[in-house]
Design an enzyme around this catalytic site. Sequence first.
Site, PDB file in Angstrom:
ATOM      1  N   GLY A 193       6.351  -2.148   3.910  1.00 54.85           N
ATOM      2  CA  GLY A 193       6.716  -1.648   2.583  1.00 54.85           C
ATOM      3  C   GLY A 193       6.666  -2.737   1.523  1.00 54.85           C
ATOM      4  O   GLY A 193       6.162  -2.517   0.413  1.00 54.85           O
ATOM      5  N   CYS A 194       7.165  -3.904   1.859  1.00 47.84           N
ATOM      6  CA  CYS A 194       7.201  -5.011   0.887  1.00 47.84           C
ATOM      7  C   CYS A 194       5.790  -5.495   0.565  1.00 47.84           C
ATOM      8  O   CYS A 194       5.496  -5.869  -0.567  1.00 47.84           O
ATOM      9  CB  CYS A 194       8.067  -6.143   1.410  1.00 47.84           C
ATOM     10  N   THR A 195       4.911  -5.481   1.562  1.00 50.12           N
ATOM     11  CA  THR A 195       3.524  -5.882   1.334  1.00 50.12           C
ATOM     12  C   THR A 195       2.829  -4.865   0.436  1.00 50.12           C
ATOM     13  O   THR A 195       2.126  -5.239  -0.509  1.00 50.12           O
ATOM     14  CB  THR A 195       2.784  -6.044   2.677  1.00 50.12           C
TER      15      THR A 195
END
Length: 164
Positions: A55-57
């Site tokens: 998700g952060c990527t």
Amino acid sequence: MSGKVLDMTESSRLAPGDTAPAFTLTNDKGEQVSLSDYAGKRVLVYFYPRANTPGCTTEACDFRDNFAQLNDAGVDVIGISPDKPEKLAKFRADHDLNFTLLSDEDKSVMTQWGAFGEKKNYGKVVQGVIRSTFLVDAEGVIESAQYNVKATGHVARLLRDLPL
């Protein structure tokens, strides 16, 4: 004094019109970066749980891919996570990120911004980073405060909804 007692386990949330809490954190190159370095400019400050996770990527790559459009609107981008600067450097290199990444290892800045505290994770209440995004105006005042944002499609929603 109002007599209101703040529960320190409950982080306070920021709202439009609030002054953005000042901070100085270390970037992925080991340099100190302060919010005051952006005085006179609008800046999107976003908090994310962990570098190089799915998700952060996705969210970081969306900011990367839309950075020129944000910059053309006079908005800079700062991503803040509890990762060590070395991990942020790898995150930048792995995904060719083109904006500022800052390390908040003790989560003190996240707590001040209301981006660390109780959240639901797979149905359980846990303490953790609350994925959040703030638009700070040129005078250091919060224009927009968004908590519990979804990583996928977040930047497109910002571009659509914020007064850029």
